[in-house]
Design an enzyme around this catalytic site. Structure first.
Site: not given
Ligand code: G3P
Length: 219
Positions: A83
């Protein structure tokens, strides 16, 4: 649409993997930090548990350093995907990694314009963050729909991974938009399988089956 877990917790990964529907895992520095363990140990366990793509995130900010870190992450296992953030350095390092035969996932993408850049460097995956756009009073699903449409019209081969999904309808809508992958937390995965009518139906089937057995025993 492939389903990924957005976690670094091995117990959660093992539980969903048993269902036979898990095609990969996405991690980020916050999720790994939550495990309070050696990151390499955490990543290695995940890489060997799930056969599909496992995203491991770089933390270096400068292109050369990010590239070197990315090579190290990619070489941990054949299913590792590196990533890189949607920054100018992330694009530079990401393009170099792809050119050298490593798979990259461009993360922290919030707009169709950013998604075009990710596709133009030939990224393997682009990760638009749907829930975080909604958090800012934006329309995450609208952005995802536009990204999927642009990729279709332009013939981009980059896989669209809908990230930051917060509830089952986000997953359903991501499928309707044509996302290639949906990644979600453990709690959302568990919500996907649940429906009260399934529980009620199962209880009725088992109740009827039990009374048949009892009738047979009584005959
Ligand atoms: O891993 C990236 C993403 O899915 C993060 O999600 O819930 O922390 O906005 P969130």
């Amino acid at each position: 649409m492939r389903l990924f877990l957005d976690t670094a917790n091995i117990d959660e990964i093992r539980e969903i993997n048993r269902w036979g529907v898990l095609s990969g895992v996405t991690t980020n520095p916050s999720l790994v930090a939550k495990q309070n363990d050696d990151p390499e140990r955490v990543w290695k366990e995940i890489l060997s548990e799930v056969e599909g793509d496992i995203s491991l995130e770089t933390t270096e900010l400068e292109a050369d350093a990010m590239y070197e870190q990315g090579v190290g992450l990619a070489q941990m296992a054949p299913n590792a995907v590196v990533k890189v953030p949607m920054t100018p350095d992330g694009l530079t390092a990401g393009k170099r990694l792809m050119k050298d035969g490593f798979k990259i996932n461009v993360t922290l993408v919030f707009s169709p314009a950013q998604a075009i850049l990710a596709a133009e460097i030939g990224a393997y995956i682009v990760s638009p963050f749907i829930g975080r756009i909604d958090d800012m009073a934006g329309d995450g699903m609208h952005a995802l729909r536009q990204i999927c449409e642009i990729y279709e019209v332009q013939g981009y081969e980059t896989n669209v991974l809908a990230a930051s999904l917060r509830h089952p309808m986000h997953v359903v809508e991501a499928g309707l938009c044509g996302a290639d992958i949906a990644t979600m937390p453990f709690a959302v995965f568990k919500q996907l399988v649940k429906h009260p009518l399934t529980d009620i139906g199962l209880e009725k089937f088992l109740g009827d089956w039990k009374s048949l057995q009892e009738r047979k025993e009584g005959a």
